[in-house]
Design an enzyme around this catalytic site. Structure first.
Site, PDB file in Angstrom:
ATOM      1  N   LYS A   1      49.292  80.647  39.876  1.00 15.09           N
ATOM      2  CA  LYS A   1      50.719  80.404  39.656  1.00 15.09           C
ATOM      3  C   LYS A   1      50.909  79.404  38.509  1.00 15.09           C
ATOM      4  O   LYS A   1      50.538  79.702  37.402  1.00 15.09           O
ATOM      5  CB  LYS A   1      51.358  79.954  40.958  1.00 15.09           C
ATOM      6  CG  LYS A   1      50.956  80.817  42.179  1.00 15.09           C
ATOM      7  CD  LYS A   1      51.507  82.233  42.159  1.00 15.09           C
ATOM      8  CE  LYS A   1      50.869  83.143  43.192  1.00 15.09           C
ATOM      9  NZ  LYS A   1      50.963  82.670  44.576  1.00 15.09           N
TER      10      LYS A   1
ATOM     11  N   ARG B   1      26.510  82.095  40.688  1.00 10.68           N
ATOM     12  CA  ARG B   1      27.294  81.914  41.924  1.00 10.68           C
ATOM     13  C   ARG B   1      27.306  80.450  42.352  1.00 10.68           C
ATOM     14  O   ARG B   1      28.157  80.019  43.116  1.00 10.68           O
ATOM     15  CB  ARG B   1      26.761  82.833  43.028  1.00 10.68           C
ATOM     16  CG  ARG B   1      27.556  82.786  44.316  1.00 10.68           C
ATOM     17  CD  ARG B   1      27.540  84.108  45.109  1.00 10.68           C
ATOM     18  NE  ARG B   1      26.255  84.776  45.117  1.00 10.68           N
ATOM     19  CZ  ARG B   1      25.172  84.350  45.786  1.00 10.68           C
ATOM     20  NH1 ARG B   1      25.238  83.252  46.498  1.00 10.68           N
ATOM     21  NH2 ARG B   1      24.036  85.029  45.727  1.00 10.68           N
TER      22      ARG B   1
ATOM     23  N   ASP C   1      48.964  72.805  50.838  1.00  7.06           N
ATOM     24  CA  ASP C   1      49.082  73.802  49.775  1.00  7.06           C
ATOM     25  C   ASP C   1      50.113  73.261  48.787  1.00  7.06           C
ATOM     26  O   ASP C   1      51.304  73.186  49.087  1.00  7.06           O
ATOM     27  CB  ASP C   1      49.531  75.141  50.373  1.00  7.06           C
ATOM     28  CG  ASP C   1      49.601  76.252  49.327  1.00  7.06           C
ATOM     29  OD1 ASP C   1      49.823  75.939  48.145  1.00  7.06           O
ATOM     30  OD2 ASP C   1      49.450  77.425  49.703  1.00  7.06           O
TER      31      ASP C   1
ATOM     32  N   TYR D   1      53.129  80.470  53.258  1.00  8.27           N
ATOM     33  CA  TYR D   1      52.813  81.664  52.475  1.00  8.27           C
ATOM     34  C   TYR D   1      52.219  82.740  53.380  1.00  8.27           C
ATOM     35  O   TYR D   1      51.335  82.446  54.175  1.00  8.27           O
ATOM     36  CB  TYR D   1      51.832  81.283  51.362  1.00  8.27           C
ATOM     37  CG  TYR D   1      51.482  82.439  50.466  1.00  8.27           C
ATOM     38  CD1 TYR D   1      52.437  82.999  49.628  1.00  8.27           C
ATOM     39  CD2 TYR D   1      50.205  82.978  50.470  1.00  8.27           C
ATOM     40  CE1 TYR D   1      52.114  84.065  48.810  1.00  8.27           C
ATOM     41  CE2 TYR D   1      49.879  84.037  49.655  1.00  8.27           C
ATOM     42  CZ  TYR D   1      50.842  84.578  48.830  1.00  8.27           C
ATOM     43  OH  TYR D   1      50.513  85.642  48.030  1.00  8.27           O
TER      44      TYR D   1
HETATM   45  C1  LIG Z   1      50.196  82.934  45.805  1.00  6.80           C
HETATM   46  C2  LIG Z   1      50.053  81.875  46.804  1.00  6.80           C
HETATM   47  C3  LIG Z   1      48.872  81.736  47.559  1.00  6.80           C
HETATM   48  C4  LIG Z   1      47.715  82.695  47.447  1.00  6.80           C
HETATM   49  O1  LIG Z   1      47.111  82.585  46.189  1.00  6.80           O
HETATM   50  P1  LIG Z   1      46.379  83.821  45.440  1.00  6.80           P
HETATM   51  O2  LIG Z   1      45.948  83.224  44.163  1.00  6.80           O
HETATM   52  O3  LIG Z   1      47.415  84.905  45.308  1.00  6.80           O
HETATM   53  O4  LIG Z   1      45.273  84.267  46.322  1.00  6.80           O
HETATM   54  C5  LIG Z   1      48.793  80.676  48.453  1.00  6.80           C
HETATM   55  N1  LIG Z   1      49.825  79.819  48.618  1.00  6.80           N
HETATM   56  C6  LIG Z   1      50.969  79.933  47.931  1.00  6.80           C
HETATM   57  C7  LIG Z   1      52.061  78.951  48.159  1.00  6.80           C
HETATM   58  C8  LIG Z   1      51.133  80.965  47.001  1.00  6.80           C
HETATM   59  O5  LIG Z   1      52.288  81.075  46.333  1.00  6.80           O
END
Ligand SMILES: *Cc1c(COP(=O)(O)O)cnc(C)c1O
Length: 407
Positions: free
Chosen positions: A223, A70, A198, A127
């Site tokens: 992504k 962890r 982000d 998001y």
């Molecule tokens: C998918 C996404 C998230 C969240 O990420 P996860 O890996 O699904 O927890 C946050 N911000 C954006 C812009 C996203 O497309």
């Protein structure tokens, strides 16, 4: 900025003076497409493996650098080295993008002055799970949430007065609004407001917010970074300066204490996926721009959102700020949500599925999720454009648009 991997043009490469090439300094000077391939590899000693293995272990024999799974894992570290070099800071990987978001929020709130209520400024169109976290914590009275239209710079800057954190997302998911990130980050810094960006949709190939002065970048590595729709993973990257190190320490402590850790297998797969980031993103962006242009003149389509389109509200900013216009295209159709659902059900090549950033093209009507924001039109289809042949993608989408028409 010291130690940052500055993105340099090919003709600015220095010749190594003594002919010896130190892989670490080479990577630090390299362009992002090169960093994605080279960073986080084992030292190239005779007999060393080319790639870091997945260290599938929960514990380590006492006396070494790692104690328990962890706290740390060499496979995470390799991925963190690569992501850190790509964004220009110190990376930490998490179980998901949402986990990384939560850790940043907690770390910034901990650092806030206890003498006044914390204020978080966030895009109304960010998001939905990010906004969900913020709204939930705000409803519990942990801070005051100011939701702003992030593309409206004056409104966003006005909301920064007395704020603790500016959370920015640009382009936003799924409305593809483009924020004036340089102006917002500068305004936040001038007011002593932390800035988190982000960077999931743009990727570090498109923009590097730490170079603008942001404190921390957050990724859903699920992504584009991993890119194959086969894992969930998140990351934070903090600035390489004393304030950044303090924030990074708080983020890392949060990860260790609350345990939203990445699986070694996921980290390994993400690093493997990262190697092809540049070619995937180049191809999918090119496909997306071609499809956006074709869709813009399709009789069944009422609106196309993609910053590549000259009349898109984000076009001029994206041209200035971003390298590439991204691979997400949002489309609205005549006939409303019913027709949009039929389009999603009528494709053969495009997969009707949520998420984005994989090599496969997917689409979905975002409002089918009850949690999606009401600002997102009911008939909006979000397309995540992959790396398939663009004409095959076009023909399939075109036949689905036709098939979805009421007869
Ligand atoms: C998918 C996404 C998230 C969240 O990420 P996860 O890996 O699904 O927890 C946050 N911000 C954006 C812009 C996203 O497309």
């Amino acid at each position: 900025m010291p130690g940052y991997p500055a993105a340099v043009a090919d003709d600015e490469w220095d010749d190594p003076a003594d002919g010896a090439v130190d892989p670490a300094s080479l990577a630090r000077r390299a362009n992002p497409a090169t960093i994605a391939v080279t960073a986080g590899r084992p030292e190239p000693r005779p007999g060393a493996p080319m790639t870091v293995p997945a260290w599938m272990t929960s514990t380590y024999v006492a006396g070494g650098p790692h104690a328990y799974g962890r706290n740390g894992n060499p496979t995470w570290q390799a991925l963190e080295e690569a992501l850190g070099q790509l964004e220009g800071g110190q990376a930490r990987v998490f179980a998901s993008g949402a986990a990384a978001t939560a850790a940043v929020l907690e770390a910034v709130l901990e650092a806030a002055l206890p003498t006044r209520p914390a204020i978080v400024v966030a895009p109304r169109g960010c998001y939905y799970a990010t906004l969900g976290q913020f709204r939930r914590a705000a409803a519990q009275g942990r801070f005051v949430l100011r939701e702003v239209p992030i593309a409206d710079t004056d409104a966003a800057v006005a909301a920064l007065d007395g704020a603790t954190l500016l959370w920015a997302e640009s382009p936003t998911n799924p409305l593809l609004e483009v924020a004036d990130l340089p102006a917002l980050v500068a305004a936040a810094r001038a007011r002593g407001v932390h800035t988190a960006v982000d960077n999931t949709l743009a990727t570090p190939l498109g923009q590097r917010p730490l170079e603008l002065g942001a404190d921390v970048v957050v990724h859903s590595a699920t992504k584009y970074l991993a890119g194959h729709s086969d894992l969930l993973l998140g990351a934070t990257v903090t600035r390489d300066d004393p304030a950044g190190h303090a924030l990074d320490t708080a983020i890392a402590e949060h990860r260790t204490l609350y345990g939203a850790v990445a699986g070694p297998q996921e980290a390994w797969l993400a690093l493997r996926g990262l190697r092809t980031l540049a070619v995937r993103v180049e191809r999918s962006q090119s496909n997306a721009a071609q499809l956006a242009a074709r869709l813009a003149t399709h009789p069944v389509v009422s609106r196309v959102r993609h910053p590549s389109l000259p009349d898109d509200p984000g076009h001029h900013r994206a041209r200035k700020q971003l390298r590439g216009y991204g691979s997400v295209v949002s489309v609205e159709v005549h006939g409303g949500a019913v027709v949009a659902e039929r389009v999603a059900a009528s494709t053969r090549l495009w997969v009707h599925a949520t998420s984005l950033g994989g090599v496969e093209s997917t689409l979905e009507r975002r409002r089918r999720h009850p949690g999606e924001l009401p600002d997102v039109p009911d008939d909006l289809l979000r397309l995540s454009v992959g790396i398939e042949d663009v004409d095959d993608l076009w023909h399939d989408f075109d036949q689905a648009l036709t098939a979805a028409q009421p007869s």
